[in-house]
Design a protein around this motif. Sequence first.
Motif, PDB file in Angstrom:
ATOM      1  N   VAL A 167       0.839  -1.201   0.000  1.00  0.00           N
ATOM      2  CA  VAL A 167       0.000   0.000   0.000  1.00  0.00           C
ATOM      3  C   VAL A 167       0.879   1.259   0.000  1.00  0.00           C
ATOM      4  N   TRP A 168       1.920   1.253   0.838  1.00  0.00           N
ATOM      5  CA  TRP A 168       2.754   2.443   0.955  1.00  0.00           C
ATOM      6  C   TRP A 168       3.677   2.637  -0.246  1.00  0.00           C
ATOM      7  N   LEU A 169       4.128   1.536  -0.843  1.00  0.00           N
ATOM      8  CA  LEU A 169       4.883   1.677  -2.088  1.00  0.00           C
ATOM      9  C   LEU A 169       4.009   2.310  -3.169  1.00  0.00           C
ATOM     10  N   LEU A 188      -2.594   6.193   5.069  1.00  0.00           N
ATOM     11  CA  LEU A 188      -2.721   6.242   6.534  1.00  0.00           C
ATOM     12  C   LEU A 188      -4.078   5.721   6.980  1.00  0.00           C
ATOM     13  N   GLY A 189      -5.134   6.149   6.291  1.00  0.00           N
ATOM     14  CA  GLY A 189      -6.472   5.688   6.639  1.00  0.00           C
ATOM     15  C   GLY A 189      -6.616   4.184   6.452  1.00  0.00           C
ATOM     16  N   THR A 190      -6.090   3.676   5.352  1.00  0.00           N
ATOM     17  CA  THR A 190      -6.135   2.241   5.096  1.00  0.00           C
ATOM     18  C   THR A 190      -5.347   1.479   6.155  1.00  0.00           C
ATOM     19  N   THR A 191      -4.189   2.014   6.510  1.00  0.00           N
ATOM     20  CA  THR A 191      -3.346   1.376   7.522  1.00  0.00           C
ATOM     21  C   THR A 191      -4.069   1.293   8.865  1.00  0.00           C
ATOM     22  N   ARG A 192      -4.704   2.383   9.253  1.00  0.00           N
ATOM     23  CA  ARG A 192      -5.440   2.386  10.524  1.00  0.00           C
ATOM     24  C   ARG A 192      -6.570   1.352  10.507  1.00  0.00           C
ATOM     25  N   ARG A 193      -7.290   1.275   9.414  1.00  0.00           N
ATOM     26  CA  ARG A 193      -8.386   0.305   9.325  1.00  0.00           C
ATOM     27  C   ARG A 193      -7.860  -1.130   9.403  1.00  0.00           C
ATOM     28  N   ILE A 194      -6.799  -1.413   8.695  1.00  0.00           N
ATOM     29  CA  ILE A 194      -6.249  -2.774   8.681  1.00  0.00           C
ATOM     30  C   ILE A 194      -5.711  -3.169  10.057  1.00  0.00           C
ATOM     31  N   LEU A 195      -5.155  -2.191  10.772  1.00  0.00           N
ATOM     32  CA  LEU A 195      -4.593  -2.472  12.097  1.00  0.00           C
ATOM     33  C   LEU A 195      -5.601  -2.354  13.222  1.00  0.00           C
ATOM     34  N   GLY A 196      -6.854  -2.026  12.862  1.00  0.00           N
ATOM     35  CA  GLY A 196      -7.896  -1.941  13.881  1.00  0.00           C
ATOM     36  C   GLY A 196      -7.765  -0.742  14.792  1.00  0.00           C
TER      37      GLY A 196
END
Length: 200
Positions: A167-169, A188-196
Amino acid sequence: MARVTPHTDTRQGILDTAYGLVGAKGFSGVGLNEILATAGVPKGSFYHYFGSKEAFGEALLADYFESYLADLDTTLAEPGLSHAERLMKYWRKWQATQGSIDDQRKCLAVKLAAEVSDLSEAMRLALKSGTAGIIERLSGAIAAGVAEGSLTVEGEPRTIAEMLYHVWLGASLMAKIVRTDAPFEAALGTTRRILGLSSH
């Protein structure tokens, strides 16, 4: 711990000089003469240390990832923070460095992956090894965050780590195209969702 010698200094000086040049122009866009003139090193010294431009590129990537992984280890072990906070700090640092206009610190994995992977097997393997090291560390941090309760994920930590790195690449490449931080904010939003994690 004085470890450096003139031999080590010259080799490292060539590598350090090359970061900004390669970061700005790409690997193929920078000639040896430009690197050596900027570093103030004769051509004979270059071939003493590297043998070829491809060997130099491989060494450049190895040196880059050594520094990158050491910095990542420091971030992921920062005292007083949860594993979730450490991971989010890493992503924010990524955004800050990749979103800047300073090519000196731009990620060489982002800059060179598409360019050199089809040109040099040695450099492709150096990229593969370095990025695998990043994913391994992220996987460990995610597993530790789940164990401590600061993260909630659906899936294996390694799979999550690979997904987030991809995602970040992608965000870094899109940010080059659109010239805004929007891809990083989406990442960042995707990362937060994936990490709960919450949105704050």
